[in-house]
Enzyme design. Structure first.
Site, PDB file in Angstrom:
ATOM      1  N   HIS A   1     -56.613  42.557 -61.155  1.00  0.00           N
ATOM      2  CA  HIS A   1     -57.358  43.588 -61.166  1.00  0.00           C
ATOM      3  C   HIS A   1     -58.714  44.129 -60.186  1.00  0.00           C
ATOM      4  O   HIS A   1     -59.450  44.077 -60.771  1.00  0.00           O
ATOM      5  CB  HIS A   1     -58.128  42.529 -62.798  1.00  0.00           C
ATOM      6  CG  HIS A   1     -57.301  42.841 -64.145  1.00  0.00           C
ATOM      7  ND1 HIS A   1     -57.969  42.101 -65.598  1.00  0.00           N
ATOM      8  CD2 HIS A   1     -56.167  42.925 -63.861  1.00  0.00           C
ATOM      9  CE1 HIS A   1     -56.294  42.063 -65.884  1.00  0.00           C
ATOM     10  NE2 HIS A   1     -55.975  42.646 -65.347  1.00  0.00           N
TER      11      HIS A   1
ATOM     12  N   CYS B   1     -68.017  58.867 -49.684  1.00  0.00           N
ATOM     13  CA  CYS B   1     -67.430  57.552 -47.965  1.00  0.00           C
ATOM     14  C   CYS B   1     -68.106  58.631 -47.317  1.00  0.00           C
ATOM     15  O   CYS B   1     -68.115  59.954 -46.893  1.00  0.00           O
ATOM     16  CB  CYS B   1     -65.846  58.320 -48.654  1.00  0.00           C
ATOM     17  SG  CYS B   1     -65.091  57.822 -47.018  1.00  0.00           S
TER      18      CYS B   1
ATOM     19  N   GLY C   1     -58.957  30.080 -70.676  1.00  0.00           N
ATOM     20  CA  GLY C   1     -59.879  31.419 -70.524  1.00  0.00           C
ATOM     21  C   GLY C   1     -59.487  32.640 -70.084  1.00  0.00           C
ATOM     22  O   GLY C   1     -60.423  33.270 -69.826  1.00  0.00           O
ATOM     23  N   THR C   2     -58.221  33.100 -71.146  1.00  0.00           N
ATOM     24  CA  THR C   2     -58.338  34.393 -71.640  1.00  0.00           C
ATOM     25  C   THR C   2     -57.658  34.763 -72.647  1.00  0.00           C
ATOM     26  O   THR C   2     -57.057  33.810 -72.989  1.00  0.00           O
ATOM     27  CB  THR C   2     -57.102  34.792 -70.481  1.00  0.00           C
ATOM     28  OG1 THR C   2     -56.478  36.148 -71.077  1.00  0.00           O
ATOM     29  CG2 THR C   2     -55.500  34.087 -70.877  1.00  0.00           C
TER      30      THR C   2
ATOM     31  N   ASN D   1     -58.434  26.973 -73.642  1.00  0.00           N
ATOM     32  CA  ASN D   1     -59.162  27.735 -74.285  1.00  0.00           C
ATOM     33  C   ASN D   1     -60.049  27.383 -75.689  1.00  0.00           C
ATOM     34  O   ASN D   1     -59.267  26.558 -75.924  1.00  0.00           O
ATOM     35  CB  ASN D   1     -58.319  29.219 -75.062  1.00  0.00           C
ATOM     36  CG  ASN D   1     -59.158  30.260 -75.020  1.00  0.00           C
ATOM     37  OD1 ASN D   1     -60.319  30.091 -75.651  1.00  0.00           O
ATOM     38  ND2 ASN D   1     -59.016  31.929 -74.416  1.00  0.00           N
TER      39      ASN D   1
END
Ligand code: NAD
Length: 247
Positions: free
Chosen positions: A122, A150, A190-191, A216
């Site tokens: 991501h 930019c 941890g998802t 988790n």
């Protein structure tokens, strides 16, 4: 906290595994003080849902709001330090012949802990790119305009993260999927396992008969399908796993 006991069968499999994949999500950084998406936001941002800010449409509608939200999160990520969960994955990588770390996190804490070859599905909040054509930009002038532009093309700048509805970085998902299909053990750490396509990676391992492990403190849609569930915070479970596997 009571000592965490890792099933000896899991430790034995891990000791002899040749290929291991670990997929991490926001939960591994929770103990570094970074809120997960499922935690309520605080202060100024409490009235917004992350899912409503992390979209191209949100940026088109209100680029200043979205830029400022990421600027706030970038500052928090910049102040955060890796925790024992991140460190344990560095140790595990040194023990396993082929280890691939795949993360949905954008905070860069795995690399800060010392992990190499991290697939960032991501993106990374510390990088900035042009909204118009996704080219990375490293320098711009702070004119007071928010978001900044930019200097070469005048495009608005945005964080180099994957928003809901956008494609993942080319090649990253394919590489992760091949590794997940070929691995002996897949760790899901941890998802919440609800954001696809990352949440589908474990399916590649399950289909090929590899061992799957969820770490988790809470239940996820994959809890009933995995070979082992280690309930608890990654910052305690991962160090226990490494210590008890390679004492
Ligand atoms: P999520 O917020 O959907 O889920 C977090 C999961 O972590 C939950 O299942 C929760 O039970 C678990 N958890 C909480 N504390 C934990 C701990 N101490 N140890 C282990 N697990 C713990 O996050 P997600 O699944 O990563 O997916 C949502 C999106 O959130 C991703 O696209 C990601 O890019 C983004 N995100 C990233 C960060 C970051 O980079 N640190 C922070 C917030 C959100």
């Amino acid at each position: 906290m009571a000592e965490i006991t890792i099933p000896s069968e899991l430790s034995e499999k891990l000791r002899t595994a040749k290929k291991v994949v670990a997929l991490t999500g926001a939960g591994i950084s929770a103990e570094s003080g970074l809120a997960t998406f499922r935690d309520a936001q605080t202060g100024l941002w409490a009235k917004y849902r992350p899912e409503e800010l992390a979209t191209p449409q949100a940026f088109i509608d209100n680029p200043e709001l979205v830029w400022n939200w990421y600027a706030w999160r970038r500052e928090l990520a910049g102040q955060a330090k890796p925790n024992p969960g991140h460190a344990a994955l560095v140790e595990m990588a040194a023990k396993v012949p082929e280890f691939l770390l795949v993360t949905q996190n954008i905070d860069g804490l795995h690399q800060q802990a010392g992990s190499r070859h991290v697939i960032e599905l991501h993106g990374n909040i510390h990088r900035t790119k042009r909204f118009d054509d996704n080219q990375i930009v490293t320098e711009w002038e702070e004119t007071g305009e928010v978001p900044p532009r930019c200097p070469a093309t005048n495009s608005l700048l945005r964080p180099d993260v994957v928003w809901f509805g956008e494609n993942l970085p080319p090649g990253a998902l394919a590489q992760a999927a091949i590794a997940a299909a070929e691995c002996d053990i897949f760790f899901s750490i941890g998802t919440s396992s609800v954001v696809f396509p990352a949440a589908g990676l474990i399916g590649e391992t399950l289909r090929n008969g590899g061992l799957t492990v969820e770490i988790n403190p809470g239940e996820t849609p994959h809890s009933s399908a995995v070979s082992f569930v280690l309930r608890g915070p990654a910052g305690s479970v991962l160090p226990a796993l490494v210590q008890q596997t390679w004492p």
